[in-house]
Design a protein around this motif. Structure first.
Motif, PDB file in Angstrom:
ATOM      1  N   TRP A 169       0.842  -1.209   0.000  1.00 23.04           N
ATOM      2  CA  TRP A 169       0.000   0.000   0.000  1.00 23.04           C
ATOM      3  C   TRP A 169       0.868   1.246   0.000  1.00 23.04           C
ATOM      4  O   TRP A 169       0.598   2.213  -0.695  1.00 23.04           O
ATOM      5  N   GLU A 262      -2.208   4.248  10.834  1.00 27.61           N
ATOM      6  CA  GLU A 262      -3.294   3.282  10.677  1.00 27.61           C
ATOM      7  C   GLU A 262      -3.200   2.374  11.891  1.00 27.61           C
ATOM      8  O   GLU A 262      -2.424   1.439  11.923  1.00 27.61           O
ATOM      9  N   PHE A 461      -8.261   3.475   2.760  1.00 23.69           N
ATOM     10  CA  PHE A 461      -8.353   2.612   3.937  1.00 23.69           C
ATOM     11  C   PHE A 461      -7.800   3.348   5.161  1.00 23.69           C
ATOM     12  O   PHE A 461      -6.671   3.838   5.142  1.00 23.69           O
TER      13      PHE A 461
HETATM   14  C1  UN1 Z   1      -4.839  -4.597   8.725  1.00 24.08           C
HETATM   15  O1  UN1 Z   1      -5.354  -5.456   9.420  1.00 24.08           O
HETATM   16  O2  UN1 Z   1      -3.919  -3.853   9.175  1.00 24.08           O
HETATM   17  O3  UN1 Z   1      -9.577  -4.788   5.054  1.00 24.08           O
HETATM   18  C2  UN1 Z   1      -5.174  -4.380   7.297  1.00 24.08           C
HETATM   19  C3  UN1 Z   1      -8.869  -5.727   5.435  1.00 24.08           C
HETATM   20  C4  UN1 Z   1      -7.558  -5.954   4.733  1.00 24.08           C
HETATM   21  C5  UN1 Z   1      -6.490  -5.109   5.322  1.00 24.08           C
HETATM   22  C6  UN1 Z   1      -6.335  -5.208   6.806  1.00 24.08           C
HETATM   23  N1  UN1 Z   1      -7.701  -5.657   3.331  1.00 24.08           N
HETATM   24  O4  UN1 Z   1      -9.211  -6.482   6.335  1.00 24.08           O
END
Ligand code: UN1
Length: 505
Positions: A169, A262, A461
């Motif tokens: 990412w 994040e 995200f």
């Molecule tokens: C994470 O757990 O840090 O949406 C990322 C999701 C995955 C990414 C998770 N595509 O669960």
């Protein structure tokens, strides 16, 4: 099988954890083992880097930036396209390696590599779309526009649970934007990071670039601190717990750097009486049990309408009883081990705490004896006042609570410090719209008739509140990895001032 896998990715039994244009053959830091969470055995030993080795990495990454930023973005895109091809060729084996080191099941290991491939495809298209706006100027014969420049060396701190996709990412977007990156992976998953670097380095070298993607594994989290404190790094992207994010965020902020965080999630789903319950059941089990509850998007709290509570809970407990737990590389297994002995202890501690606070275990609740960090996925009947439900325990514990009014359930959904993902299962358009409206979910991700986990890369995200506010992967997230410049050109022979100001000499 393990020996062949390691050989395939060029991983020696004792391997360097520092890559600066090439592997530093003998980094000077402590050695540590990567442990297979399914049997507690050492997979390989890693030589970690010291501050000196980090300086070597940074020197190369800065050097690499000067060259890479001058490559036209679509040409960078062409190289990233080739990385996507290399990942496609390695999908099965890299997926297996991820399964081996993280304990996630085969299909999820492969899915993680697919997420990297998707990022490469997305970034290749993006390489022709890094465009700015032209804005109407209020001044005659003036042109006002924005352009985007490469930013510099990006620091990437990633967690064990998505040891490859989260790097992609960040690193793939950064590379498309003309940046180079320095990666500090989790010390639970060093081998995956070494394999990833080996795959991409081959492609980069065949195109004449060596210093775009670097790696610095250190003793503990030292490299994360070096990155956070380093003024040469304009952007630090960190994935992990809220505690880690607070520590990193403060350090980066102190030097007025930019951070992309994040962090933890404490995600909830609401099951309305109108929901398609079969669909809801599948959505809930995948989100709560998938990856053994070790996603930041894992479903941790479930609010079930009181009119369907008994019926739905019976189905859910049955489904939990049917989850096959075992070696993650065996077909048919749905849940592998937790990442470490410590993670098992934390889960057991949380269950004890929940019981003390009035929770009732409806399913699971135990560790599984024998080798490996295996546990039973657990459902606890709880109430929204229990302090434990405010916390993210990185394990498969689902707290279930009944609700009567949707407004209350939405308030419960929002009533935690974290704000990553959320979901409602309903066939009522009104309820779905309420959940998605300004008075609905306060999370960065809000889903209808889909669980909280398993996002596609095309969207942005990330989450709000203590999740850290960062956004990664798709949509317009690339902008974080670039430097925005606002430009005004005066094409006339007068010098009109903005806001109608006069300043006549
Ligand atoms: C994470 O757990 O840090 O949406 C990322 C999701 C995955 C990414 C998770 N595509 O669960």
């Amino acid at each position: 099988m393990i020996t062949e896998l390691l050989e395939k990715f060029g991983i020696h039994h004792t391997h360097s954890g520092v890559y600066a244009g090439d592997w530093i053959t003998k980094p000077e830091g402590m050695e540590f083992d990567s442990i297979n969470p399914s049997d507690g055995k050492c997979i390989a030993t890693i030589m970690s880097g010291t501050k000196n080795n980090y300086e070597q990495v940074m020197a190369m990454a800065e050097e690499g930036f000067k060259k890479w930023r001058g490559v036209p973005a679509p040409k960078r895109g062409e190289i990233i396209r080739q990385i996507g091809i290399a990942l496609r060729k390695n999908k099965k084996d890299l997926g297996l390696l991820i399964t081996l080191e993280t304990g996630k099941i085969l299909s999820e290991g492969q899915g993680e590599v697919q997420e990297m491939i998707d990022m490469c495809d997305f970034a290749t298209g993006l390489s022709r779309q890094l465009h700015g706006l032209t804005i109407a100027s209020e001044r005659k014969d003036h042109r006002l526009f924005e352009q985007w420049h490469p930013l510099g060396v990006v620091g990437i701190i990633s967690a064990f649970n998505f040891p490859a996709a989260v790097w992609a990412w960040n690193a793939i977007l950064a590379a498309i934007c003309g940046d180079t990156s320095v990666w500090k992976p989790s010390n639970h998953t060093p081998i995956t990071s070494i394999a990833v670097i080996n795959i991409v380095a081959l492609v980069m070298k065949s195109n004449g670039y060596e210093n775009v993607f670097s790696l610095c594994i250190s003793e503990g989290h030292l490299a994360a601190e070096w990155i956070a404190d380093d003024k040469r790094i304009p952007l630090v992207s960190a994935t992990g717990s809220c505690e880690m994010g607070k520590a990193i965020g403060v350090k980066v902020c102190q030097r007025l750097g930019r951070s992309l965080l994040e962090l933890g999630g404490n995600n909830a789903a609401i099951i309305s009486p109108s929901a398609n319950l079969d669909l809801a059941l599948r959505g809930v089990v995948f989100a709560a049990v998938g990856t053994a509850g070790q996603r930041c998007t894992t479903l941790r709290r479930l609010f079930v309408h009181d009119s369907i509570e008994n019926m739905f809970m019976e189905k859910l407990c049955n489904a939990y009883g049917n989850v096959t737990i075992g070696n993650p590389w065996e077909e048919g297994v749905l849940m592998g081990p937790l990442i470490s002995v410590d993670a098992v202890e934390k889960m057991m501690h949380a269950i004890e705490e929940a019981k003390k606070q009035g929770g009732k275990v409806l399913a699971g609740g135990n560790r599984i004896s024998g080798i490996g960090n295996f546990v039973e996925p657990t459902i606890i009947l709880a109430n929204p006042e229990m302090p434990i439900i405010q916390q993210e325990t990185f394990a498969p514990i689902l707290y279930v609570m009944p609700y009567h009014h949707l407004g209350d359930a939405i308030q419960f959904n929002n009533g935690v410090p974290q704000g990553l993902s959320s979901a409602i299962f309903t066939d009522s358009v009104g309820e779905a719209e309420q959940f998605l409206s300004y008075r609905g979910s306060d999370c960065g991700i809000a889903n209808v008739n889909i669980g909280t986990s398993g996002a596609e890369i095309g969207g942005a995200f990330g989450g709000e509140k203590e999740t850290g506010g960062g956004r990664e992967s798709g949509s317009d997230c690339w902008k974080t990895y670039m430097r925005r410049q606002t430009c005004t050109i005066n094409g006339g022979d007068q010098l009109p001032l903005a806001q109608g100001v006069h300043f006549d000499l």
